[in-house]
Design a protein around this motif. Sequence first.
Motif, PDB file in Angstrom:
ATOM      1  N   VAL A 188       0.831  -1.204   0.000  1.00  0.00           N
ATOM      2  CA  VAL A 188       0.000   0.000   0.000  1.00  0.00           C
ATOM      3  C   VAL A 188       0.867   1.256   0.000  1.00  0.00           C
ATOM      4  O   VAL A 188       0.557   2.240  -0.690  1.00  0.00           O
ATOM      5  CB  VAL A 188      -0.956  -0.024   1.207  1.00  0.00           C
ATOM      6  N   TYR A 189       1.950   1.224   0.761  1.00  0.00           N
ATOM      7  CA  TYR A 189       2.885   2.355   0.793  1.00  0.00           C
ATOM      8  C   TYR A 189       3.441   2.640  -0.603  1.00  0.00           C
ATOM      9  O   TYR A 189       3.422   3.782  -1.079  1.00  0.00           O
ATOM     10  CB  TYR A 189       4.012   2.034   1.771  1.00  0.00           C
ATOM     11  N   VAL A 190       3.950   1.608  -1.267  1.00  0.00           N
ATOM     12  CA  VAL A 190       4.545   1.772  -2.597  1.00  0.00           C
ATOM     13  C   VAL A 190       3.491   2.204  -3.608  1.00  0.00           C
ATOM     14  O   VAL A 190       3.741   3.052  -4.475  1.00  0.00           O
ATOM     15  CB  VAL A 190       5.240   0.470  -3.033  1.00  0.00           C
ATOM     16  N   LEU A 191       2.295   1.626  -3.533  1.00  0.00           N
ATOM     17  CA  LEU A 191       1.232   1.986  -4.467  1.00  0.00           C
ATOM     18  C   LEU A 191       0.852   3.457  -4.328  1.00  0.00           C
ATOM     19  O   LEU A 191       0.698   4.166  -5.327  1.00  0.00           O
ATOM     20  CB  LEU A 191       0.005   1.101  -4.228  1.00  0.00           C
ATOM     21  N   SER A 192       0.721   3.922  -3.105  1.00  0.00           N
ATOM     22  CA  SER A 192       0.385   5.332  -2.883  1.00  0.00           C
ATOM     23  C   SER A 192       1.488   6.243  -3.397  1.00  0.00           C
ATOM     24  O   SER A 192       1.211   7.284  -4.010  1.00  0.00           O
ATOM     25  CB  SER A 192       0.151   5.586  -1.395  1.00  0.00           C
ATOM     26  N   MET A 193       2.728   5.857  -3.168  1.00  0.00           N
ATOM     27  CA  MET A 193       3.859   6.653  -3.644  1.00  0.00           C
ATOM     28  C   MET A 193       3.858   6.734  -5.172  1.00  0.00           C
ATOM     29  O   MET A 193       4.063   7.801  -5.759  1.00  0.00           O
ATOM     30  CB  MET A 193       5.163   6.038  -3.143  1.00  0.00           C
ATOM     31  N   ALA A 194       3.584   5.602  -5.835  1.00  0.00           N
ATOM     32  CA  ALA A 194       3.562   5.592  -7.297  1.00  0.00           C
ATOM     33  C   ALA A 194       2.421   6.437  -7.851  1.00  0.00           C
ATOM     34  O   ALA A 194       2.566   7.096  -8.884  1.00  0.00           O
ATOM     35  CB  ALA A 194       3.452   4.154  -7.802  1.00  0.00           C
ATOM     36  N   LEU A 195       1.292   6.440  -7.175  1.00  0.00           N
ATOM     37  CA  LEU A 195       0.168   7.262  -7.614  1.00  0.00           C
ATOM     38  C   LEU A 195       0.509   8.746  -7.531  1.00  0.00           C
ATOM     39  O   LEU A 195       0.117   9.533  -8.402  1.00  0.00           O
ATOM     40  CB  LEU A 195      -1.066   6.955  -6.765  1.00  0.00           C
ATOM     41  N   VAL A 196       1.247   9.121  -6.502  1.00  0.00           N
ATOM     42  CA  VAL A 196       1.657  10.523  -6.383  1.00  0.00           C
ATOM     43  C   VAL A 196       2.601  10.895  -7.509  1.00  0.00           C
ATOM     44  O   VAL A 196       2.502  11.978  -8.096  1.00  0.00           O
ATOM     45  CB  VAL A 196       2.316  10.766  -5.008  1.00  0.00           C
ATOM     46  N   TYR A 197       3.539  10.004  -7.868  1.00  0.00           N
ATOM     47  CA  TYR A 197       4.438  10.285  -8.978  1.00  0.00           C
ATOM     48  C   TYR A 197       3.663  10.494 -10.270  1.00  0.00           C
ATOM     49  O   TYR A 197       3.956  11.396 -11.055  1.00  0.00           O
ATOM     50  CB  TYR A 197       5.428   9.131  -9.170  1.00  0.00           C
ATOM     51  N   ALA A 198       2.655   9.639 -10.493  1.00  0.00           N
ATOM     52  CA  ALA A 198       1.856   9.775 -11.703  1.00  0.00           C
ATOM     53  C   ALA A 198       1.144  11.121 -11.735  1.00  0.00           C
ATOM     54  O   ALA A 198       1.137  11.824 -12.751  1.00  0.00           O
ATOM     55  CB  ALA A 198       0.846   8.633 -11.795  1.00  0.00           C
ATOM     56  N   ALA A 199       0.555  11.509 -10.604  1.00  0.00           N
ATOM     57  CA  ALA A 199      -0.162  12.782 -10.548  1.00  0.00           C
ATOM     58  C   ALA A 199       0.783  13.960 -10.732  1.00  0.00           C
ATOM     59  O   ALA A 199       0.509  14.881 -11.509  1.00  0.00           O
ATOM     60  CB  ALA A 199      -0.905  12.891  -9.217  1.00  0.00           C
ATOM     61  N   LEU A 200       1.934  13.926 -10.032  1.00  0.00           N
ATOM     62  CA  LEU A 200       2.887  15.032 -10.144  1.00  0.00           C
ATOM     63  C   LEU A 200       3.466  15.121 -11.552  1.00  0.00           C
ATOM     64  O   LEU A 200       3.720  16.218 -12.054  1.00  0.00           O
ATOM     65  CB  LEU A 200       4.012  14.863  -9.122  1.00  0.00           C
ATOM     66  N   GLY A 201       3.701  13.981 -12.175  1.00  0.00           N
ATOM     67  CA  GLY A 201       4.243  14.004 -13.534  1.00  0.00           C
ATOM     68  C   GLY A 201       3.292  14.645 -14.516  1.00  0.00           C
ATOM     69  O   GLY A 201       3.697  15.437 -15.374  1.00  0.00           O
ATOM     70  N   VAL A 202       2.007  14.308 -14.408  1.00  0.00           N
ATOM     71  CA  VAL A 202       1.015  14.899 -15.309  1.00  0.00           C
ATOM     72  C   VAL A 202       0.880  16.395 -15.044  1.00  0.00           C
ATOM     73  O   VAL A 202       0.817  17.206 -15.985  1.00  0.00           O
ATOM     74  CB  VAL A 202      -0.342  14.186 -15.132  1.00  0.00           C
ATOM     75  N   ILE A 203       0.849  16.782 -13.779  1.00  0.00           N
ATOM     76  CA  ILE A 203       0.743  18.207 -13.449  1.00  0.00           C
ATOM     77  C   ILE A 203       1.947  18.968 -13.994  1.00  0.00           C
ATOM     78  O   ILE A 203       1.820  20.060 -14.568  1.00  0.00           O
ATOM     79  CB  ILE A 203       0.619  18.396 -11.931  1.00  0.00           C
ATOM     80  N   ALA A 204       3.138  18.375 -13.817  1.00  0.00           N
ATOM     81  CA  ALA A 204       4.348  19.034 -14.306  1.00  0.00           C
ATOM     82  C   ALA A 204       4.312  19.200 -15.813  1.00  0.00           C
ATOM     83  O   ALA A 204       4.741  20.229 -16.355  1.00  0.00           O
ATOM     84  CB  ALA A 204       5.581  18.236 -13.887  1.00  0.00           C
ATOM     85  N   ALA A 205       3.802  18.194 -16.524  1.00  0.00           N
ATOM     86  CA  ALA A 205       3.734  18.293 -17.983  1.00  0.00           C
ATOM     87  C   ALA A 205       2.726  19.341 -18.423  1.00  0.00           C
ATOM     88  O   ALA A 205       2.947  20.056 -19.407  1.00  0.00           O
ATOM     89  CB  ALA A 205       3.372  16.933 -18.574  1.00  0.00           C
ATOM     90  N   LEU A 206       1.602  19.451 -17.697  1.00  0.00           N
ATOM     91  CA  LEU A 206       0.574  20.411 -18.087  1.00  0.00           C
ATOM     92  C   LEU A 206       0.988  21.848 -17.776  1.00  0.00           C
ATOM     93  O   LEU A 206       0.684  22.770 -18.537  1.00  0.00           O
ATOM     94  CB  LEU A 206      -0.741  20.088 -17.365  1.00  0.00           C
TER      95      LEU A 206
END
Length: 572
Positions: free
Chosen positions: A206-224
């Motif tokens: 659960v820890y790793v999954l939550s961390m990966a979800l944050v990376y996905a969100a931050l990556g998309v925000i950074a690209a936009l």
Amino acid sequence: MRVLLLFLTFLLAGPLQANPFAVKPDFLPVNEAFVLTHDRLENGQMRLHFQIKDGYYLYQKRLKFDGLPPEQHPPLPQAENHHDEFFGDSAVYRTELELLLPANASGELRLGWQGCADAGLCYPPQTTPIALGGAAAATPAADQASDQALAGTLQHDSLAWSLLAFFGLGLLLAFTPCSLPMLPILAGLVLGNGASARRGWWLAGVYVLSMALVYAALGVIAALLGASLQAWLQQPWLLGSLAGLFVLLALPMFGAFELQLPAALRDRLDRAGQGTRGGNLYGAALLGALSGLLLGPCMTAPLAGALLFIAQSGDVLQGALVLFALGLGMGVPLLLLVTLGNRYLPRPGAWMNLVKGLFGFVFLAMALYTVRGLLPETLVLALAGAWLIALGWAAWPALQRLPALRAIPLLGALWGGLLLVGAAAGGNDVWQPLQPFAGKSTATAPASGHDAFVTVSAPAELQRELDAAKARGQWVLVDYYADWCVSCKVMEKQVFARADVQASLDDVHLLRLDVTADSPASRELLQRYQVPGPPSLIWVGPEGEERRARRITGEIDAAGFLQHWAQTRSQG
């Protein structure tokens, strides 16, 4: 558990949604307008095929085959005549273009090409590396991981292969200094709660999954948001706050106090987890999300390549999935270490205090690394010396049962003392701390690295400088710079201010593109070479074409820069 799954599903759905306010561009991204594929035929020939969208065309004279001898260049098919405002009368290809390379072609082909749209847009020159096999020397590993190669992989390969590639890159990133602070957090979550093996897997997962979800969100925000987000993330006040947070995280490791969540939140998590054994899944999800936000990966070529792909294609869904896979790859080694590794670790005891102390020093080192570009160099040298002395002092008694290893902290403490002496004399080189006592430095030039560059802040100025350098047949180094870019300041002091670096660039026209302001001019300069942000270094050859496969994204030291430049020049 269903509530947790619903929560995670909501987190995943957020970053995958396209921006409802985004305006669809009038022109296709370059790799969608011109789809390049290559395959090996039965007779051994390599076939290169461009599928060209309607309303777009490729220039015949812009096709370059760097890396192949002239006798192995493919014959060019008949092209049609075209007149446009960019190059006048030209021979172009429409619909498709097929090129055949001889079976004995080997090494790496750097295929250069350029295309335009009938509606009035001309894309920047492109360079696509294509491995042909054979006995020729392979491209260095650093180049294989370049941002363009990764972006090209995402464009041309299937989603499954892209996810697999970035999962593997995440595994490599897990062993970088940026990921180290995650280990004590996760270890404390699993080992500190006395979780069973099965419960430990759930907590760590659960820890790793939550961390990966944050990376996905931050990556998309950074690209936009583009460079404006990067500018915000490198503000001195934010970097100082992050450094302070690292120091705060280090103090509990030394026993100064016990770091806990606020009482109200802790009580709520405890109530939600009543009846659970060995830790709480909600707490694991929260800690994973916080780790992703606070201790995210450094600016590396894999992350830059993913962001470049998202910016070019606008495919937010695939971009988010790719960054999610990258985050999972970063978390898997941590998961294995605190679960399977738990079976081979000794039982809780005094050794855990030693491990906590070690990670405390890691946190302090990360704090210094974060603000290194904001402090005077002599102060950074002094703090590094104090850190080494403190580490040696703490490690000396811990190694009393291993006398053969006690020389390591002793040497570290002695070197720390030299750093303090050098800093007191005005030194700034961690490898030559006593240089002030040796007279004039031979490594650093009197002039700063900034003085050697011509600063450009407008696209028209850039074009004039490039045209002038092309007329002289001169190499050009384009350095993307911003006042808020800490790595830019570090490279200015530690790379471009060195005498050996300046000597190697003596006949190179040095251009510094200032993108400090969030303005249309800065955005156009960033778009010119499609870079994610500073620091980025672009090499332009004497004929005016960029060496796309040789660009540098992110911070690099002087030795790496000199080696990179020597290889770039030797390849022509």
